[in-house]
Motif scaffolding. Sequence first.
Motif, PDB file in Angstrom:
ATOM      1  N   LEU A   7       0.861  -1.182   0.000  1.00 44.87           N
ATOM      2  CA  LEU A   7       0.000   0.000   0.000  1.00 44.87           C
ATOM      3  C   LEU A   7       0.896   1.230   0.000  1.00 44.87           C
ATOM      4  N   ILE A   8       0.716   2.098  -0.995  1.00 47.31           N
ATOM      5  CA  ILE A   8       1.434   3.369  -1.056  1.00 47.31           C
ATOM      6  C   ILE A   8       0.480   4.460  -0.594  1.00 47.31           C
ATOM      7  N   CYS A   9       0.821   5.129   0.494  1.00 50.12           N
ATOM      8  CA  CYS A   9       0.006   6.244   0.986  1.00 50.12           C
ATOM      9  C   CYS A   9       0.819   7.524   0.810  1.00 50.12           C
ATOM     10  N   GLU A  10       0.487   8.283  -0.222  1.00 50.62           N
ATOM     11  CA  GLU A  10       1.285   9.438  -0.647  1.00 50.62           C
ATOM     12  C   GLU A  10       0.367  10.404  -1.391  1.00 50.62           C
ATOM     13  N   ASP A  11       0.483  11.710  -1.100  1.00 51.29           N
ATOM     14  CA  ASP A  11      -0.425  12.671  -1.732  1.00 51.29           C
ATOM     15  C   ASP A  11       0.131  13.299  -3.004  1.00 51.29           C
ATOM     16  N   ASP A  12       1.405  13.074  -3.306  1.00 57.01           N
ATOM     17  CA  ASP A  12       2.011  13.625  -4.513  1.00 57.01           C
ATOM     18  C   ASP A  12       1.745  12.667  -5.675  1.00 57.01           C
ATOM     19  N   ALA A  13       0.911  13.088  -6.628  1.00 57.07           N
ATOM     20  CA  ALA A  13       0.491  12.210  -7.725  1.00 57.07           C
ATOM     21  C   ALA A  13       1.672  11.718  -8.550  1.00 57.07           C
ATOM     22  N   ARG A  14       2.680  12.575  -8.742  1.00 57.78           N
ATOM     23  CA  ARG A  14       3.841  12.180  -9.552  1.00 57.78           C
ATOM     24  C   ARG A  14       4.622  11.057  -8.865  1.00 57.78           C
ATOM     25  N   ILE A  15       4.815  11.181  -7.553  1.00 59.42           N
ATOM     26  CA  ILE A  15       5.546  10.149  -6.810  1.00 59.42           C
ATOM     27  C   ILE A  15       4.747   8.851  -6.774  1.00 59.42           C
ATOM     28  N   VAL A  16       3.432   8.967  -6.593  1.00 60.44           N
ATOM     29  CA  VAL A  16       2.578   7.772  -6.592  1.00 60.44           C
ATOM     30  C   VAL A  16       2.718   7.020  -7.912  1.00 60.44           C
ATOM     31  N   GLU A  17       2.690   7.760  -9.019  1.00 58.57           N
ATOM     32  CA  GLU A  17       2.790   7.124 -10.336  1.00 58.57           C
ATOM     33  C   GLU A  17       4.140   6.434 -10.514  1.00 58.57           C
ATOM     34  N   LEU A  18       5.223   7.114 -10.102  1.00 62.22           N
ATOM     35  CA  LEU A  18       6.562   6.534 -10.230  1.00 62.22           C
ATOM     36  C   LEU A  18       6.689   5.245  -9.421  1.00 62.22           C
ATOM     37  N   LEU A  19       6.261   5.301  -8.146  1.00 62.31           N
ATOM     38  CA  LEU A  19       6.378   4.131  -7.276  1.00 62.31           C
ATOM     39  C   LEU A  19       5.471   3.000  -7.743  1.00 62.31           C
ATOM     40  N   ASN A  20       4.255   3.345  -8.113  1.00 62.21           N
ATOM     41  CA  ASN A  20       3.295   2.344  -8.571  1.00 62.21           C
ATOM     42  C   ASN A  20       3.843   1.594  -9.784  1.00 62.21           C
ATOM     43  N   ASP A  21       4.346   2.338 -10.765  1.00 58.02           N
ATOM     44  CA  ASP A  21       4.878   1.711 -11.979  1.00 58.02           C
ATOM     45  C   ASP A  21       6.087   0.830 -11.662  1.00 58.02           C
ATOM     46  N   GLU A  22       6.985   1.337 -10.809  1.00 59.89           N
ATOM     47  CA  GLU A  22       8.211   0.594 -10.501  1.00 59.89           C
ATOM     48  C   GLU A  22       7.908  -0.690  -9.732  1.00 59.89           C
ATOM     49  N   ALA A  41      -9.770   3.410   5.239  1.00 56.68           N
ATOM     50  CA  ALA A  41     -10.880   2.665   4.641  1.00 56.68           C
ATOM     51  C   ALA A  41     -10.372   1.385   3.980  1.00 56.68           C
ATOM     52  N   MET A  42      -9.224   1.464   3.307  1.00 56.37           N
ATOM     53  CA  MET A  42      -8.650   0.268   2.681  1.00 56.37           C
ATOM     54  C   MET A  42      -8.237  -0.754   3.731  1.00 56.37           C
ATOM     55  N   LEU A  43      -7.587  -0.274   4.796  1.00 58.50           N
ATOM     56  CA  LEU A  43      -7.058  -1.179   5.817  1.00 58.50           C
ATOM     57  C   LEU A  43      -8.154  -1.823   6.655  1.00 58.50           C
ATOM     58  N   ALA A  44      -9.363  -1.307   6.567  1.00 49.47           N
ATOM     59  CA  ALA A  44     -10.479  -1.907   7.300  1.00 49.47           C
ATOM     60  C   ALA A  44     -10.859  -3.268   6.725  1.00 49.47           C
ATOM     61  N   THR A  45     -10.520  -3.500   5.452  1.00 45.18           N
ATOM     62  CA  THR A  45     -10.917  -4.756   4.806  1.00 45.18           C
ATOM     63  C   THR A  45      -9.750  -5.506   4.167  1.00 45.18           C
ATOM     64  N   TRP A  46      -8.533  -4.981   4.316  1.00 47.96           N
ATOM     65  CA  TRP A  46      -7.386  -5.580   3.619  1.00 47.96           C
ATOM     66  C   TRP A  46      -6.115  -5.259   4.382  1.00 47.96           C
ATOM     67  N   GLU A  47      -5.225  -6.249   4.499  1.00 47.47           N
ATOM     68  CA  GLU A  47      -3.927  -5.986   5.115  1.00 47.47           C
ATOM     69  C   GLU A  47      -2.825  -6.300   4.117  1.00 47.47           C
ATOM     70  N   PRO A  48      -2.071  -5.282   3.694  1.00 46.37           N
ATOM     71  CA  PRO A  48      -0.973  -5.515   2.753  1.00 46.37           C
ATOM     72  C   PRO A  48       0.207  -6.175   3.458  1.00 46.37           C
ATOM     73  N   ASP A  49       1.199  -6.574   2.669  1.00 45.33           N
ATOM     74  CA  ASP A  49       2.424  -7.124   3.253  1.00 45.33           C
ATOM     75  C   ASP A  49       3.359  -6.020   3.721  1.00 45.33           C
ATOM     76  N   LEU A  50       3.183  -4.807   3.170  1.00 45.25           N
ATOM     77  CA  LEU A  50       4.033  -3.675   3.550  1.00 45.25           C
ATOM     78  C   LEU A  50       3.326  -2.378   3.175  1.00 45.25           C
ATOM     79  N   ILE A  51       3.564  -1.335   3.976  1.00 44.75           N
ATOM     80  CA  ILE A  51       2.989  -0.016   3.699  1.00 44.75           C
ATOM     81  C   ILE A  51       4.121   0.990   3.528  1.00 44.75           C
ATOM     82  N   LEU A  52       4.055   1.747   2.449  1.00 45.43           N
ATOM     83  CA  LEU A  52       4.981   2.854   2.206  1.00 45.43           C
ATOM     84  C   LEU A  52       4.200   4.127   2.513  1.00 45.43           C
ATOM     85  N   LEU A  53       4.629   4.876   3.519  1.00 52.41           N
ATOM     86  CA  LEU A  53       3.786   5.929   4.096  1.00 52.41           C
ATOM     87  C   LEU A  53       4.509   7.267   4.164  1.00 52.41           C
TER      88      LEU A  53
END
Length: 229
Positions: A7-22, A41-53
């Motif tokens: 799960l990537i929790c980040e408000d900068d759209a450019r950084i989100v796109e870079l990390l998501n693609d990579e 809201a996501m974590l209420a129904t799903w637990e990722p293996d790692l969170i980048l925050l």
Amino acid sequence: MRAASILICEDDARIVELLNDEFRRSGYRVKTARTMEEAKAMLATWEPDLILLDIILPESNEGGLNLLAFIRARSSVPVILVSALSRADDRVRGLRAGADDFISKPFHLEEVLARVEAVLRRTQPAIKELQLSIDDLRKQVNIGGRTISLSPKEYKLLKLLASSPGRVFPTKEILDELWKPKPDAVGRNYANGQDVQKYVYLLRKKIEVDPEKPELVITVRGFGYRLGV
């Protein structure tokens, strides 16, 4: 083998796109959140293996630390903080709040990938060797294909030991985690080492093949207990 989820929790759209693609190119499964509330809201129904925050989120300059506190009250999922706040005291505060690592902006994608891989190596393989899985959302424990029914304190004890396989947890630390003093108790804790022994005994009866010769919950005499790896 199942690809790890991030799960990537980040408000900068450019950084989100870079990390998501990579991450996707590297074989990870990825979800993204732009705000603290969206992540909750996501974590209420799903637990990722790692969170980048990210520490700075739209809600506040410390929204990431607030979200980290929310996560740590419910889960031991690995969390890597990412922030433009790069002073030593910022890093120390984040790590003491429960983060597993800290990455300063600007960063190189290769470094982020390497740190994610390192944290996942530390937190996943030992548990898999024990054939132990803990579903923190459903409060379920599975060992060797068997679902084990645990009481709340037995579950908290196992979850604590599993948060760092092989590490010896002192009895005092286990006491503080399982019997947290109430705010008006002036730090007093009326449970003692015998209470810890009692729940170790009860936990072993449920998860060990032979509770008299434990292989999962190991006593380190004079120090405390560890998860056997």
